[in-house]
Structure formats: C-alpha cells, structure tokens
Write a protein that holds these residues in place. Structure first.
Motif, PDB file in Angstrom:
ATOM      1  N   ASN A 162       0.821  -1.211   0.000  1.00 52.44           N
ATOM      2  CA  ASN A 162       0.000   0.000   0.000  1.00 52.44           C
ATOM      3  C   ASN A 162       0.853   1.258   0.000  1.00 52.44           C
ATOM      4  O   ASN A 162       0.337   2.368   0.161  1.00 52.44           O
ATOM      5  N   ARG A 163       2.152   1.078  -0.160  1.00 49.21           N
ATOM      6  CA  ARG A 163       3.079   2.201  -0.248  1.00 49.21           C
ATOM      7  C   ARG A 163       3.420   2.469  -1.708  1.00 49.21           C
ATOM      8  O   ARG A 163       3.493   1.544  -2.520  1.00 49.21           O
ATOM      9  N   ARG A 164       3.648   3.732  -2.036  1.00 49.58           N
ATOM     10  CA  ARG A 164       3.985   4.095  -3.415  1.00 49.58           C
ATOM     11  C   ARG A 164       5.439   3.740  -3.739  1.00 49.58           C
ATOM     12  O   ARG A 164       6.333   3.926  -2.911  1.00 49.58           O
ATOM     13  N   VAL A 165       5.649   3.255  -4.951  1.00 51.21           N
ATOM     14  CA  VAL A 165       6.995   2.982  -5.452  1.00 51.21           C
ATOM     15  C   VAL A 165       7.508   4.241  -6.148  1.00 51.21           C
ATOM     16  O   VAL A 165       6.821   4.809  -7.002  1.00 51.21           O
ATOM     17  N   ILE A 166       8.709   4.688  -5.761  1.00 51.54           N
ATOM     18  CA  ILE A 166       9.320   5.856  -6.394  1.00 51.54           C
ATOM     19  C   ILE A 166      10.290   5.402  -7.473  1.00 51.54           C
ATOM     20  O   ILE A 166      10.985   4.393  -7.323  1.00 51.54           O
ATOM     21  N   ARG A 167      10.321   6.162  -8.579  1.00 54.71           N
ATOM     22  CA  ARG A 167      11.252   5.862  -9.674  1.00 54.71           C
ATOM     23  C   ARG A 167      11.924   7.150 -10.134  1.00 54.71           C
ATOM     24  O   ARG A 167      11.264   8.181 -10.273  1.00 54.71           O
ATOM     25  N   PHE A 168      13.220   7.072 -10.352  1.00 57.10           N
ATOM     26  CA  PHE A 168      14.005   8.187 -10.887  1.00 57.10           C
ATOM     27  C   PHE A 168      14.316   7.873 -12.342  1.00 57.10           C
ATOM     28  O   PHE A 168      14.862   6.821 -12.656  1.00 57.10           O
ATOM     29  N   HIS A 169      13.942   8.788 -13.231  1.00 61.42           N
ATOM     30  CA  HIS A 169      14.171   8.602 -14.660  1.00 61.42           C
ATOM     31  C   HIS A 169      15.559   9.130 -15.012  1.00 61.42           C
ATOM     32  O   HIS A 169      15.808  10.333 -14.964  1.00 61.42           O
ATOM     33  N   HIS A 170      16.460   8.208 -15.365  1.00 56.54           N
ATOM     34  CA  HIS A 170      17.821   8.587 -15.730  1.00 56.54           C
ATOM     35  C   HIS A 170      18.153   7.982 -17.083  1.00 56.54           C
ATOM     36  O   HIS A 170      18.206   6.760 -17.229  1.00 56.54           O
ATOM     37  N   ILE A 175      15.443   4.080 -12.119  1.00 59.59           N
ATOM     38  CA  ILE A 175      16.167   3.759 -10.896  1.00 59.59           C
ATOM     39  C   ILE A 175      15.168   3.779  -9.747  1.00 59.59           C
ATOM     40  O   ILE A 175      14.392   4.725  -9.598  1.00 59.59           O
ATOM     41  N   HIS A 176      15.160   2.711  -8.957  1.00 58.09           N
ATOM     42  CA  HIS A 176      14.177   2.542  -7.900  1.00 58.09           C
ATOM     43  C   HIS A 176      14.785   2.815  -6.518  1.00 58.09           C
ATOM     44  O   HIS A 176      15.973   3.050  -6.373  1.00 58.09           O
ATOM     45  N   ALA A 177      13.917   2.729  -5.498  1.00 62.27           N
ATOM     46  CA  ALA A 177      14.376   2.827  -4.110  1.00 62.27           C
ATOM     47  C   ALA A 177      15.181   1.575  -3.766  1.00 62.27           C
ATOM     48  O   ALA A 177      14.934   0.517  -4.342  1.00 62.27           O
ATOM     49  N   PRO A 178      16.164   1.699  -2.860  1.00 62.88           N
ATOM     50  CA  PRO A 178      16.414   2.865  -2.016  1.00 62.88           C
ATOM     51  C   PRO A 178      17.125   4.026  -2.705  1.00 62.88           C
ATOM     52  O   PRO A 178      17.010   5.159  -2.231  1.00 62.88           O
ATOM     53  N   THR A 179      17.855   3.765  -3.787  1.00 62.27           N
ATOM     54  CA  THR A 179      18.646   4.825  -4.420  1.00 62.27           C
ATOM     55  C   THR A 179      17.771   6.001  -4.830  1.00 62.27           C
ATOM     56  O   THR A 179      18.084   7.165  -4.548  1.00 62.27           O
ATOM     57  N   ALA A 180      16.656   5.724  -5.496  1.00 60.56           N
ATOM     58  CA  ALA A 180      15.775   6.801  -5.962  1.00 60.56           C
ATOM     59  C   ALA A 180      15.217   7.599  -4.793  1.00 60.56           C
ATOM     60  O   ALA A 180      15.103   8.834  -4.866  1.00 60.56           O
TER      61      ALA A 180
END
Length: 208
Positions: A162-170, A175-180
């Motif tokens: 139920n938590r949102r997945v964060i993504r960094f567009h590179h 790139i996903h969590a934890p890095t993102a």
C-alpha cells in the motif's frame, strides 16, 4: 544551475544543517547498518554541481548491474560516516576526510534488512576517480539540475504494497528505491523541503 564553487558548498552545507533528521528508532539487532554517499563534484560539462552515481559490476552476488550510490555495509564499530568515506575510497579511489562531510539525510530501512544512512560530501578533487572493477562497472556524474526537473521522478502503485513505489528517470533507465528515494530526499532538502521518504516503497525484485 548550481555552480560548483565555494558558495554552492556553503549553501548545501547550510540546508543540510537545517534539515532535522528522523530519530533513530531501529532496534540494534533488527537491521544491519549501511551507508551510502551523495558525493558532490563537478559535472561532465564543467561548471554545474553533480553527484556521483555508479553502475554495479555484473559479477557481484547481490544487485548486480544495478544503479547505486557508492556505499556498503558498516563494519563492526564503524560509524555511518566512517563507512561512507571508506566505501567511497574502496569503490572510486576518492579518499576524503571528515571535513568533506556536509550533512546526513534520513536513514532508509530496506526490505532486505538494512538501515541505510545517506552521507552528503563535497568531493572537490575528483578528477582522478578510478572505479574499482571488482565492484563498479561505471561511474556517472548527474548534474543537480537533472534531479530538480519536474519529470525526474514518478510514483506508482503495486498490488503487493500500500506504499507508493518511487522511480528516478535517468537516461533510458528507471532507478528505484532505495537509491531513488535517497536522491529524491536530497532534491527536496536542496529546495528547503523536509520531505520524508521512509514510506516510499521498493520494487518487489528488491525485497530480498
């Protein structure tokens, strides 16, 4: 544009000092301690401030080929800052002293049982970076202007959480969590926003 100069260093040190980290509530035996580095340096085209992002070596046992900030597990008796500086030296041959540390962000608990402390450092003399082939396939300088774009990050939902997945567009990669999540919080701190990221989810493939 954030010019790579003493004024930018002072500004980032000030916003890091103003950031109130979440208190450490983890049980000592519950999570393994780790640290990563947001190492600030000059961008590839010169002038702008960037941070170092690595591509992990393809032969590593865990998380092979993935994008990551330099870092790793804390050794026994080692503080997160000491571990971060040691890992930066081991992975990229950047030997920095404690004077280079500008601040720390929130600890991020991972699904795989680690508590990661992000350490922000000023890597002024980074011309002689030498990636360790045992750990690093390549190293990249990501200009801060890149992560400050409105479209740099997105958030999506997965049925497993139920938590949102964060993504960094590179470039062409996600790139996903934890890095993102750590990069996103750094972006928010730079903007003077004390945004929390511990509730941002990792993709299922990173849960083990």
């Amino acid at each position: 544009m954030r010019t790579f100069d003493d004024a930018t260093r002072r500004n980032i040190a000030e916003v890091c000092a103003a950031f109130a980290r979440l208190p450490d509530t983890a049980e000592p035996s519950a999570l393994k301690r780790a640290a990563v580095v947001l190492a600030l340096t000059e961008s590839d085209d010169g002038g702008d401030t960037a941070f170092l992002l690595t591509r992990r070596a393809s032969h590593l046992r865990a998380h092979r080929g993935q994008w990551a900030l330099p870092g790793g597990r804390c050794d026994a008796g080692e503080t997160p800052v000491e571990a971060a500086l040691r890992e930066l030296d081991e992975e990229l041959a950047l030997a920095l002293s404690g004077d280079a540390v500008l601040g720390l962000l929130d600890d991020y608990p991972t699904r795989s049982g680690y508590l990661i402390t992000p350490v922000v450092v000023w890597a002024a003399d980074s011309a002689a970076i030498r990636p360790n082939p045992d750990e690093v396939a390549s190293v990249h300088r990501i200009a801060l202007a890149t992560i400050e774009r409105d479209d740099a990050f997105d958030f999506t939902e997965i049925p497993e959480s139920n938590r949102r997945v964060i993504r960094f567009h590179h470039q062409m990669s996600l790139i996903h969590a934890p890095t993102a999540a750590l990069i996103y919080q750094f972006r928010e701190v730079l903007a003077g926003r004390h945004t929390r990221v511990t509730d941002l989810e990792q993709p299922v493939f990173a849960w083990t």
